[in-house]
Structures are given as C-alpha cells and as structure tokens.
Enzyme design. Structure first.
Site, short mmCIF file in Angstrom:
data_model
loop_
_atom_site.label_atom_id
_atom_site.label_comp_id
_atom_site.label_asym_id
_atom_site.label_seq_id
_atom_site.Cartn_x
_atom_site.Cartn_y
_atom_site.Cartn_z
N GLU A 13 0.85 -1.18 0.00
CA GLU A 13 0.00 0.00 0.00
C GLU A 13 0.89 1.23 0.00
OE1 GLU A 13 -3.19 2.68 0.24
OE2 GLU A 13 -3.01 0.63 -0.47
N CYS A 62 -5.34 5.68 5.13
CA CYS A 62 -5.10 4.42 4.42
C CYS A 62 -6.41 3.69 4.18
CB CYS A 62 -4.15 3.55 5.23
SG CYS A 62 -3.75 1.99 4.44
N CYS A 65 -5.38 -0.29 6.01
CA CYS A 65 -5.51 -0.30 7.46
C CYS A 65 -6.95 -0.02 7.88
CB CYS A 65 -4.61 0.75 8.09
SG CYS A 65 -2.88 0.58 7.65
N HIS A 69 -6.20 4.05 12.21
CA HIS A 69 -5.91 5.46 12.47
C HIS A 69 -7.09 6.16 13.15
CE1 HIS A 69 -2.07 5.24 10.54
NE2 HIS A 69 -2.62 4.67 9.49
N ARG A 539 0.47 -3.67 11.71
CA ARG A 539 1.86 -3.48 11.31
C ARG A 539 2.74 -3.01 12.47
NH1 ARG A 539 -1.63 -2.56 7.48
NH2 ARG A 539 -1.21 -3.28 5.36
N SER A 562 4.87 2.05 9.73
CA SER A 562 5.75 2.10 8.56
C SER A 562 6.72 3.26 8.62
CB SER A 562 4.94 2.13 7.26
OG SER A 562 4.33 0.87 7.03
N CYS A 606 3.07 -0.27 4.52
CA CYS A 606 1.89 0.56 4.27
C CYS A 606 2.37 2.00 4.18
CB CYS A 606 0.85 0.38 5.36
SG CYS A 606 -0.73 1.14 4.93
N CYS A 609 0.19 5.03 4.83
CA CYS A 609 0.06 5.48 6.22
C CYS A 609 1.12 6.53 6.55
CB CYS A 609 0.22 4.31 7.18
SG CYS A 609 -1.17 3.17 7.16
#
Length: 630
Positions: A13, A62, A65, A69, A539, A562, A606, A609
């Site tokens: 992503e 994202c 995800c 968030h 993650r 990330s 990701c 993100c």
C-alpha cells in the site's frame, strides 16, 4: 559492487523505492536505502478542525488499514479531554481492531507476500493427486492447535476446511495453465519467476498455496463483517468520540445492533478462527519450515538489536493514556523495548515503557536528517506534540527532481521522518510484540500472564519444537517475521471471540450503553490540552498526537508503524528496520532481487500510512483510472 534500484516496490500500500549496493561475487548487501516517495500532508489537513472530527480524517490515511488510524485519533482526543468510554464501546472497538488484524494479515500474506515464496508457474509441474495428499499431511503436521479462551463455542462444527481432492487441484491447475498460455499473467505478472529460490519448495506446495490464494479472495470479505455491523461499513467504519454510534437493542430488529446482526458477527468470528487454523497458519509453517531447513535465516536486521511496542486491548474502562490508566489492565502488555533478543533470553535486555515516557522528548522524538522536511532548529529532533510538517524537497543525488537515477544517501532521500526511542532506532510489528511478550514472561517481568500472553509463549515454543530451533534463531529473520504475523492472526482471531463473549454477557446483564457524551460540548473542554492515542496496529506500534486549543486542533502528528520501520537512516542512530533487514539479506541474482522483495514484504509495508500527496491548496493532484469501463 552493483547498485540495484527497485522502484516501485509492488504489492504494497503506497509508494516505496529501495536501492541496494550488492557485491555480485558474494551476494552480500553492503548498503541499502528505503525511500517513501510521496509527501505526508494529513497533519496539515486536520489542523484547525474540530477534534471530534479528527478520527474521520485520520482514518482516510489508508484504505488497507481502514480503521487503525481512527482508533489512534479517538484515543488521542479522548486522552486530551479526559473521556472514559463505556464497556460496550471498548469491547466493540477491540472486536473491530482484532478483526482488522486477522483480515489484514490474511490479505497481506496471500495477496501481497505469498508470491515471494510460491510460484504459479512452478505449480504447473505439480501432481494434483500428490497435492491432495500433501494437503492432508500439512494439516496433520503443521496445524497449531491452540485452545481459545471461551469454553462455549457457538460454531456447531468447523465449516471451513481446505479442499483436498485430486479433481479440485487439477481444476485449479487448469485455470493457471490457461493464464500462462494466454501470455498475460494478470495478477501473477511482473515477477522473478525464474529465480532459483522457488526450487526450495516442491511443486505440490506451490499448487496448494496458489489454490489457497484464490480461496482467500472470497473468505476475506466475510471475515470483515464485524466492521459492517458495528461500524456501518468497511473500509472506514464509523466511530464517535466517547464511544460508538451503533445503538444496541435486542427488541428492535431495525436497531444497528440486534440479535440478528450479532449472529452475523458470531459467524464471522468463527470463520476467522477456522481460516487461520486450517489455511493460513499451516501454510506459513509448512513453507517456513522448508525455507529454514534450507538455511534461510537472514533478514532479521534491526529486530535482532531492538524492538518496541505500546501494548493493546484494554480489558475494561480506562480514563486516558498519559495518566497511565490505559496501561493498567491490558490483555497484551507488549509495552516496552527489548534489545539483543538474537543473543538469547539470558542476554536480552528489557526496558519498560512508562506513561511518563510519552511526554518526554528525550524518550520519543522524530528527526529529519535524511528526510525531505525542515525543522526550526537544524539537527534537533522534535517530540510529536511539537512536531512540524514542513516539506523541503531537494531531489536525488543523480538525475533530476522528476527523473531519479540514484538517491542521495549522504543527504535527504525520503518523505518519511525518522522516529526514535531514546535516540535509537527500533523495529515495530507482530514480530516486535511477540519478542517483547516472550521476553517479559521468560525473564519473570510478567509473573501472571493473561491467557493471550500465555498463548504467545505456547505458540513460539510449539514452532521452535516443530522446526528444531530456539526462538532467538528463527524469530528475528524474514521467515520469523512472516510467521509471527500468522501467529498474531491466530491470537487475534481468539481475542475477537474473547471480546465478543464479553460484549454478549454485558448486553445480557442489561447494559446497552455505547457512548459517553458528557464532554461532547466544547464548552466543557479546557482551553488547551494534549493527548496521545496508542494502538498496536497489524503493522505495529501506532501513535497519534493531538494538541487542542480553544476547541480546535492546534497541532497533530501521526507516528505510524511504517514510519518506524521504513524510515531513513540517522547519523547517530544508524539504520531503520527496512534498511537494516536488507543489509542482513543475501542476494543470489543482483538483477532479480527476489530476496529483497521478500524481506521488505515481510513487514507488510503501508507507505500510504506514512505519506500523503496533496498540492499547496489541498487539492487532488491526479486520478489514474485503471478500469476502462469507468
């Protein structure tokens, strides 16, 4: 020495570029760079807005995800405003989070990472009858039988097993053959199918795994149904500051949550348990066992040196994070830092992560030495509450600003900042969580483990026995990082069941409250406040930081997994997790660096993100339509 560029890294992503310098004679990677290639702007988008809306904007960071968030943003705002959410809201949020973790890990392995290990081309050489026999052998040898925490199981019988018939695998093979014969590999295109690593596995393993790849395209839709029931949709389910917006009624069949819809959640929870136990985890352990036996124990990188976690799944009500209340009753106490795990438990060192650490710029901070940002004081790292998002793009070392040849490892080369713990780099993720919990229990730091923490130890020791290696040898590797994600999926599938059972019992007891709106009115807020929201996302360790002043967001920063893992190097702290793992990876064919893709994919990158693209006016830059019928 040869310099290899992979740009973009596919099957992730977002946008990621990596460069390595590899000695072609030995396959040793001498240096590596990880570059997020799109600018983050989400902090600027939420600035000046109503903090009650922060989760809605932050969640759009994202689409993979989907929900993590939002949870980070909600916890940050609720921490700042000292809001305690009801038990039902906590249980529902935990169910949504656990569902997300199982779904994310399944999709990651089968649809983003599996093709680094298995090949549809190699599957054409398999004997379908032998593959059917292998499927049964894999279930017998590699099924990790872990009892769940809830004695009463509403699933009458296990309904979802892998198919194990000759005809089934023959038909799958026929489908693959037609794709290959067409000359258009479609979803299997653009890969290094002639790489020698694919010979590590028998052809029948390739066919079995590709069949499961196709199975999971359907199963993953059903697993995520709790998001639809409790949050109204997926991706991006709905929330509310102070709890959840889904009213509960066992009498009104039009209510968002009623007996019929709870039954839908129950089916999805049971499906997730079966899919992980009978497909995902056996596949991972079978493939990983063969790779480890073939000597593939590299790629650990920073995980060997230092990992960090924040902890997750509050068992009941809590009031705030910076107060320390969040950490008082967690199901998974992965909050802390472990160093030197690769040297064995005796040599591993644990450092607690205290609530006071959250407010200390000497403990948590971000730097921009090699990032395309500028800080007010050059060379000084900033605590997230004081974080500044000010872009300063300088271009590559060779090439132009729009046509890169090579990045500038001596200067700025990424749109990701560099998070640090006490001035040091650390890896986050399922592997980090497992290392931390295992170390804390084995060293007697956790003396009374929860059922979930005990399960982590049991999982690790079962795998160690299966592959005949101690944890410190197989966990901090590319195989171990991938296996830890599968173990984490099994754990979260049972955590889902655990909190669903708590929710049902709480509703039975007559409690249907889902939101606390006592502080909904901004007139009840302090003139200025700060908050942090922590979450162990699929993650890894995620934190959202908010400063609220006069009812509006004064500053906002998101330090995402990330960012921790994919960040650029630091002259004092060294390499980030991606770069360190690439340097710790042997490459057989420089022009076809499959090993580099495999180790990077093991983190489930990701980058969306960590990076977001807007122009100065906040307008859309461009739309690329890939569907000719739209």
């Amino acid at each position: 020495m040869k310099r290899i560029v992979v740009d973009p890294i596919n099957r992730i992503e977002g946008h990621l570029r990596v460069e390595i310098k590899v000695d072609e004679a030995t396959g040793k990677v001498e240096d590596a760079l990880s570059s997020g290639t799109a600018w983050r702007g989400i902090e600027l988008i939420v600035k000046g807005r109503d903090p009650r809306d922060a989760w809605l904007f932050a969640q759009r960071i994202c689409g993979v995800c989907t929900t993590v968030h939002a949870l980070g943003a909600l916890r940050a705002v609720e921490d700042a405003l000292n809001i305690e959410i009801p038990n039902n809201a906590n249980y529902i949020r935990n169910i949504i989070a656990a569902t997300q973790t199982v779904h994310d890990h399944l999709v990651h392995f089968y649809h983003l990472h599996a093709l680094d290990w298995v090949s549809p081309v190699a599957a054409l050489k398999a004997d379908p009858a032998a593959t059917a026999a292998l499927q049964n052998t894999v279930l017998e040898k590699y099924r990790l039988d872990m009892p769940g925490p809830v004695a009463y199981n509403t699933d009458a019988y296990p309904k979802d097993f892998p198919k194990a018939t000759t005809l089934y695998f023959k038909e799958v093979q026929n489908k693959i053959q037609k794709i290959v014969d067409s000359g258009q590999l479609g979803i299997f295109a653009a890969h290094y199918w002639d790489h020698p690593d694919y010979a590590v596995l028998p052809a029948e393993v390739h066919l079995m795994a590709v069949a499961h790849y196709l199975n999971m395209l359907d199963k993953q839709r059903e697993i995520v149904m709790p998001h639809v029931v409790f949050g109204g949709k997926n991706p991006h389910p709905h929330y509310i500051v102070g709890g959840m917006p889904c009213a509960i009624s066992m009498n009104d069949m039009n209510a968002p949550v009623n007996s019929e819809r709870l039954a839908i959640v129950d089916n999805a929870v049971n499906l997730a348990i079966n899919v992980v136990n009978y497909f995902y985890l056996p596949d991972i352990l079978a493939i990983g066992d063969l790779y480890v036996k073939a000597g593939y124990v590299d790629g650990g990188g920073l995980a060997k040196e230092r990992v960090i976690g924040f902890g997750e799944f509050p068992e009941g009500k809590y009031r705030g994070t910076t107060s320390g209340d969040y950490h008082k009753n967690l199901l998974l106490r992965s909050n802390g830092v472990v160093e030197n795990f690769a040297q064995g438990i005796a040599q591993a060192v644990f450092y607690p992560f205290e609530p006071s650490d959250l407010t200390d710029p000497g403990v948590l901070a971000e730097g921009v030495e090699h990032s395309w940002y500028t800080y007010p004081e050059a060379g000084k790292d900033l605590h997230p509450w004081s974080g500044v998002t000010s872009p300063q793009y300088t271009g590559p070392k060779e090439g132009t600003k729009t046509e890169w040849k090579y990045l500038d490892e001596g200067g700025k080369y990424s749109w990701l900042k560099t998070p640090k713990w006490k001035g040091k780099m650390a890896e986050v993720g399922p592997l980090a969580r497992y290392i931390i919990i295992y170390t804390k229990i084995k060293k007697g730091i956790i003396t009374e483990p929860t059922w979930a923490e005990k399960m982590i130890v049991d999982q690790i020791e079962a795998v160690s026995k299966l592959i005949n290696l101690p944890p410190e040898k197989w966990l901090p590797t590319t195989v171990g990082r991938t296996a830890a994600r599968a173990l984490d999926a099994q754990l979260n599938a049972y955590i889902n069941k655990y909190f669903f059972d708590k929710l049902i019992n709480n509703i039975k007891a007559g409690d249907t409250t889902v939101a606390n709106t006592d502080k909904w009115d901004p007139s009840t807020w302090p003139a200025e406040s700060k908050g942090v929201g922590l979450h162990e996302a699929p993650r890894g360790a995620l934190s959202h930081w908010v400063v609220i002043k006069n009812g509006k967001i004064e500053n906002y920063q998101a330090v995402v997994p990330s960012t921790w893992n994919a960040c650029p190097r630091d002259s004092n702290a060294g390499y980030g997790a991606y770069e360190a793992s690439m340097i710790d990876t042997h490459v057989k064919v420089a022009e076809n660096p499959l090993e580099i893709l495999r180790v990077i994919h093991s983190f489930d990158p990701c980058l969306a993100c960590a990076t977001h693209l807007y122009n100065n006016e906040g307008k859309e830059i461009a739309v690329v339509r890939t569907d000719p019928y739209l």
